[in-house]
Every structure is written in C-alpha cells, then in structure tokens.
Motif scaffolding. Sequence first.
Motif, short mmCIF file in Angstrom:
data_model
loop_
_atom_site.label_atom_id
_atom_site.label_comp_id
_atom_site.label_asym_id
_atom_site.label_seq_id
_atom_site.Cartn_x
_atom_site.Cartn_y
_atom_site.Cartn_z
N SER A 275 0.81 -1.21 0.00
CA SER A 275 0.00 0.00 0.00
C SER A 275 0.85 1.27 0.00
CB SER A 275 -0.91 -0.01 1.23
OG SER A 275 -0.12 -0.21 2.37
N THR B 182 3.36 1.96 -2.13
CA THR B 182 3.73 2.43 -3.46
C THR B 182 2.55 3.12 -4.12
OG1 THR B 182 3.03 0.38 -4.48
CG2 THR B 182 5.31 0.51 -3.71
N ILE B 183 2.89 3.91 -5.06
CA ILE B 183 1.84 4.62 -5.77
C ILE B 183 0.91 3.63 -6.46
CG2 ILE B 183 1.36 6.13 -7.72
CD1 ILE B 183 2.28 7.73 -5.51
N GLU B 184 1.51 2.70 -7.09
CA GLU B 184 0.66 1.73 -7.79
C GLU B 184 -0.20 0.97 -6.81
OE1 GLU B 184 0.89 2.89 -11.26
OE2 GLU B 184 -0.26 1.11 -10.77
N GLY B 185 0.44 0.64 -5.68
CA GLY B 185 -0.33 -0.07 -4.67
C GLY B 185 -1.51 0.74 -4.20
N ARG C 174 -2.95 3.05 -5.83
CA ARG C 174 -3.94 3.18 -6.91
C ARG C 174 -4.80 1.93 -6.98
NH1 ARG C 174 -0.60 5.32 -11.57
NH2 ARG C 174 -0.24 7.49 -10.97
N THR C 175 -4.13 0.81 -6.88
CA THR C 175 -4.90 -0.44 -6.95
C THR C 175 -5.89 -0.50 -5.78
OG1 THR C 175 -2.89 -1.44 -7.79
CG2 THR C 175 -4.73 -2.91 -7.26
N HIS C 176 -5.36 -0.13 -4.66
CA HIS C 176 -6.22 -0.16 -3.48
C HIS C 176 -7.41 0.80 -3.65
CE1 HIS C 176 -6.58 -0.10 1.14
NE2 HIS C 176 -7.12 -1.18 0.65
N GLN D 235 -8.75 1.71 -6.43
CA GLN D 235 -9.72 1.12 -7.36
C GLN D 235 -10.58 0.09 -6.65
OE1 GLN D 235 -10.09 3.07 -10.18
NE2 GLN D 235 -10.39 1.10 -11.12
N VAL E 141 5.37 12.34 -12.81
CA VAL E 141 4.16 11.54 -13.00
C VAL E 141 2.93 12.40 -12.77
CG1 VAL E 141 2.81 9.62 -12.10
CG2 VAL E 141 5.30 9.40 -12.40
N TRP E 142 3.03 13.22 -11.78
CA TRP E 142 1.86 13.99 -11.42
C TRP E 142 1.61 15.12 -12.39
CZ3 TRP E 142 -0.98 11.29 -8.77
CH2 TRP E 142 -0.53 10.53 -7.70
N GLU F 17 -0.80 14.23 -14.84
CA GLU F 17 -2.10 14.05 -14.22
C GLU F 17 -2.70 15.39 -13.83
OE1 GLU F 17 -1.99 11.35 -11.06
OE2 GLU F 17 -1.74 9.60 -12.35
#
Lengths: 155, 559
Positions: free
Chosen positions: A37, A39-42, A44-46, A48, B522-523, B526
Amino acid sequence: MISKGATWNSNSCRIKFARRFVSALLHMRNRNTRPGSLTIEGVRTHTQRIKIAAYLSMAQAVGSRRAWSRAVLSKHGSRARRHSRMGRSSVGLKKTRVIRSYPPGELGQAKKLRQLVPGGKTMDMCSLLEETAHYIKCLATQVKVMQTLADNFSK
Amino acid sequence: MGDKGKFELENRNEDPINYASSVSDWGFGGANLTNTSIGLVPKVNPMAVSKGGLIGSSSCSSTSMVDAFGPTIWDHHANSENLGFCDNGVQKNASTSDTFGIRKGDPVALRSIDKTFDMVWNPTSSMLKGDIFLTNSHAMLPQRLTPFPADSAFIERAARFSCFNGGNFSDMFNPFAVPESMGLYSGAGGVMQGTQEAFAGSGLKSVSGGQSQKNEPSVGEVSKDVSLSVEHGAAGGSPPKDERSQSHVRSHEESKQRSGGSGNDSDEAELSGAGDQDEPSVLEGAGREPFARGLDSRKRKRNGQDAKLDPAKGAARQSGDCAKDNTEIQQTGDQNPTSTTNRSSGKHGKQGSQASDPPKEEYIHVRARRGQATNSHSLAERVRREKISERMKFLQDLVPGCSKVTGKAVMLDEIINYVQSLQRQVEFLSMKLATVNPRLDFNVEGLLAKDILPSRVATSSTLGFSPDMPMAYPPLHPSQRGLIQAGLPGMGSSSDLLQRTIHSQLTPMAGGFKEPTQLPNVWDDELHNVIQMSYGTSAPSNTQDEDGSLPSGQMKVEL
C-alpha cells in the motif's frame, strides 16, 4: 408523511450501504499487505478496489429493484468476476448492446448520461431519467458516508 | 409556485380520483416532489383506490376549488386528506360525503382555476405551501360559483390562465394539455381522461360537471369540476364553481362521460346539474364548456356526497341532468375529435367500476387535446413526452441549484455535471480511504501538507484557475500525502511542491516513496488532466464536497 417515508428510505439505504462498505473495507484491509500500500501503484490499486467496493455495496444495499443496481451487480459481482477470470463470461455478454437512434432534441447528452449511469445503455429515455434520479440519490448518500468515514479515519 | 400550481392542476386533471395521489405528490414543496415523484406512478394507484371511497371525489381538484372560495370550507375535509395518499382521506371523505377527499396537491390545481375566475391566486400560493385543502372546501365551493357565460373563448382563457405557464409545461399547457399530463401520471386513473378534455377551454363540457353522478369516481367529477371551474371562473361567477365542486365530487361517472364527449355546449344544461360533482373534474375537463355554463346558472344537485354542496351550488339543475348528461356527454364526446374513441369508451366502462377503485386501471387513458392529432402514435408520443418532462422535474429538485433552469438541454447538462462530480468525489474519497485506512498515524503528515497547501495556493496561476483553486484546496484533507498534492492543479510549481511535500512526508516513513523525484513528473501529466477534468465542466454544485471534486478529477471515472 411522504417526507417521512423518504427520510426513512434514505436512512435505511444509507445504513445498509455503510454497513456493507465498512465490512468490505475491513475485509480488504485484512487482505492487503502493508508494503504494497505504500507504493503509488499499490495505492492506486487499493483505491480502485475501494471504489468498486463502494459501488458494489451501494448496489447491494439497493438490491435488484433498480436497473442500474442490477447492472452494477452484474458487472462487478462475484459471479461476474469469476466468469471474467475464466475467460468469456456469459454474464457480461448477456446484455445486448442496443443501438438506438437518439430521440430528436436529446443531442449527445443522453448518450453521455447513458455512459455515466450504469446500465443506461439499454434504457429508453424515460427510464433513463428515472434511473438517473435514483442513482443520483444513492450517489449522494454514498459520498456522504464515505466522507464521514474518511474524516473519522483521518482524525 | 406557479409551476407547482400547474403541476397540481395537471395532476388533477388526470384523474380526479388519483388526484389526491398525484396532487399530493406534486403539491408539496420541492422536497416532497423528490419523494413523491419517484413513486409518483405507483402512488397514483393508491390514491385512486382511496378515491374509490370518495363519492365522486375529485378531491384534488375540488379541494383546490373550494379552497379558492374560502378556507372555512375546507374544514371538514382537511382532516380527510392526508398528505400522503388519500387513503385516509378517502374514508373521511366518504364519511363527509364530500368527494373532495383530497389532498393537498389538488387544491392548488383547482384553486388556480377558481382563482382565475374571480379570485386572486391566493389559494394557489397557499396551496403551494403545502396546505391541505381537503375536501371540505368542496362543499363550499358551489356556493361561490357565480354564473358566467360559458364562452368557449373565455373558458379557454380561463383554463389557460389557471393552468401553469411554466417552462416545460408551456407546450402542454394549452387548455387541453393540462388534463393530459395529469392523465399520464394517474395511469390507473383513466377517468381523468375526461377531465383533460374538460380543460380544453372551449371544450369545457358541462357534462362533466353536471352529469357525473355521485357514485362516479371522483375522477370524473374532478374533470367536470375542472371544466366547470374553468368556465365559471371565466365568468367570474361563483355559482358555477359550486357546481363544479359538487359535480366533480359526485359524479365521477359523469365526469367520465363528459370527457368522452367534449365540447358540447348543449350539454351545459345537463352538466350544470352535475356541476356539483365535478369540481375536480372541472379542472380536468376544461373542455367542458357547456358544463361550465350550465353550472353557472343552475344549481348542481349532488347526487350523493355533495349533499352539502347543494345549497351552495347555484346550479341545482345540474344534478338532475347528471343522469342524462352522461349519455349525452358521451354522445357529444364523440363529436370531439380530440378524444380517442377507444380511450373514451374505456373510460366510460370504467366509470361503472369507478365508484370503488378507479386506480385499478392498468393502462393510461389519454385523451387527445382539441386540435391535436388523434393518431395513436402522436398520443403515445405525447404521453411519453409528458412522462419525460415529469421525470425532468423530479430531477430538477434532486440536483441542487437547478430550480431556475428550464429546458431539457440545459437541465441534462446540469445533471450530467452533477453525476460526474459525484463520481469524482467517490473516487477521491476512495483514494483517501485507501491511503488512510491502512495508516492510522497519518495526522502528522496531513498537518504538514496542510500548512504547505494554503501558501501554495496563492501562487497558482499558471493554469488560470486560481480563483477557483483556492476554494477547492482548503477543504482538501492533507492526510493523503503525495496523492493530494498531486491533485492540486493550477499550482505553478506544483512539481516542486509535490517534491517537497512528498519528501517531508516520506522521510519519516520507512517505506516511503521509492522515487520521489519521479513523482512530480508523473503527477504533472495528471495535473493537467485534472485541471481539464475539473474545470472543463462547471464547478460542482455541491460545495460541501468540494474537496473531493478536484483531486478526484485526476482519475478518470471508470464505471
């Protein structure tokens, strides 16, 4: 009397949604791994997942009374997920895409609205408006509940 | 208010019996509409059922009509009508033998009609306030009715005048339109059909008023009364109004018949007798001119329930004529091109069974307005259009800040924006919860971000959203570390800010963001997306959730 009925209705809807949503959140938190959780991707996934959980909870709270809730449930329901994971899901294909000629005077707004409201693609204008009204009502309660939740968590 | 009145008027026209339901739905303020509109259709049925108990209780319309004449009249009826559905009212009405049994909404409609005639629109405004005009006034109404020439043009004007002229209704507002739209809602209240015609100004059939027998469902009466009231109103005579109220109350049947035969002046005389019953029907049966005329001069006899109204009514003869009026009206009704024969016949058939439960009907009786094509396609089109406008009205109340917007296109735009903003908020809040949920010790970082945010807001001018940005940012919860910063579009040095905040927040965290330097890049993309998304459309109307709208903008809503 009518207002009373409406309040009771929205209250019950709100309570049902809150209950389901919170339990879904707890379930997700237990499943979620800590490092993921961060990481950024984490995140983001969370995010979603939480978003889908929110819509699902709301659709479940509403039940199958409304076309939009049925559409949400069929799209994100456990059965649908299972089917999609297996490959082709009959559930997803059940809904036939109806190419309808938009009634004059509606312009592209009806099309936009159909995209926004779940399940709105196969509805005629009349029921689309009705579903939109109910959907807006439920969305508002959803936002309120989530807001209070977020506030409480962040406090 | 005017719109409300019209709405009620419309509702009433549809079905005197369903009036209560429809009116009650619409009669209340916007808040009520929200509740009622959704359930408008189903509600109509219960209302109709309740009406069944009422004898010719055109309650909705009659109440309004009566109301116009004086608050005192409504006394006994007031209790009978409840805001909700007229079920209670029905019983009460039955007891009071006033067909009005209606609900608050109705009075408005009726009242408006009465008003036009010789009174001010006071009742209408009061009705809009949600007063419950219940049947009480019904009885009184007839007294006030003063005879006035049932001039077709006058009736038309009166009908128009009494009806609403608001936005969407303008097209449907012609004298005939009102009853039609109402009819759509009542669905079950097929009886309304007649009332619609009655409204057609010129076509006001006296039949509806006088002929409806008391036992007839209120719908019929309502329509009759409507027509009567319209006519009477024009003439400014109180007696006709009395007749109307009486007739509509009582003669549901008659009203129905009247609706079938619209625009027969000859029926006036007959209608006058039935006038009493049709108070509510008058509104709906605007087309019943003859009826109105007859009412003016004649005393309406109430067949049943309107016993009270009898003395009030000036048109006594109407009651007597009610019986024959029905037949005549039907005949005359055929002459009217507006009514679809199959529909009217359906209506008449219903009349017999109306006494108990008008709402039992499954399909919607629609009466074509005078001068309109009677093609089944066009009628269905009209029904559909009215349904849509009804739903739009409901949506208008739901979406904040849309009360002044008129027109479907603008309204739809607003609705779309509102839905989009709500979905963005959900997204933002879910993002917030995603970051907050696992970490409960977030407050420190949040405070840091908060301090940085306000100072940065002033410098945001690159995107030209500065005036809007500050508004959005303060409510932002700084608890989200990098994520919230990312959602701040319009910041000149957003990337710098991001780096700073991220660094400040990440350093205490063990895991932290692995590549803080890359984050701003990255931002940036966005941010641009966010800006376009957030401000491409109008600012969200719900300000309380402002904080969620902007940051969530960066994410596309994928639903």
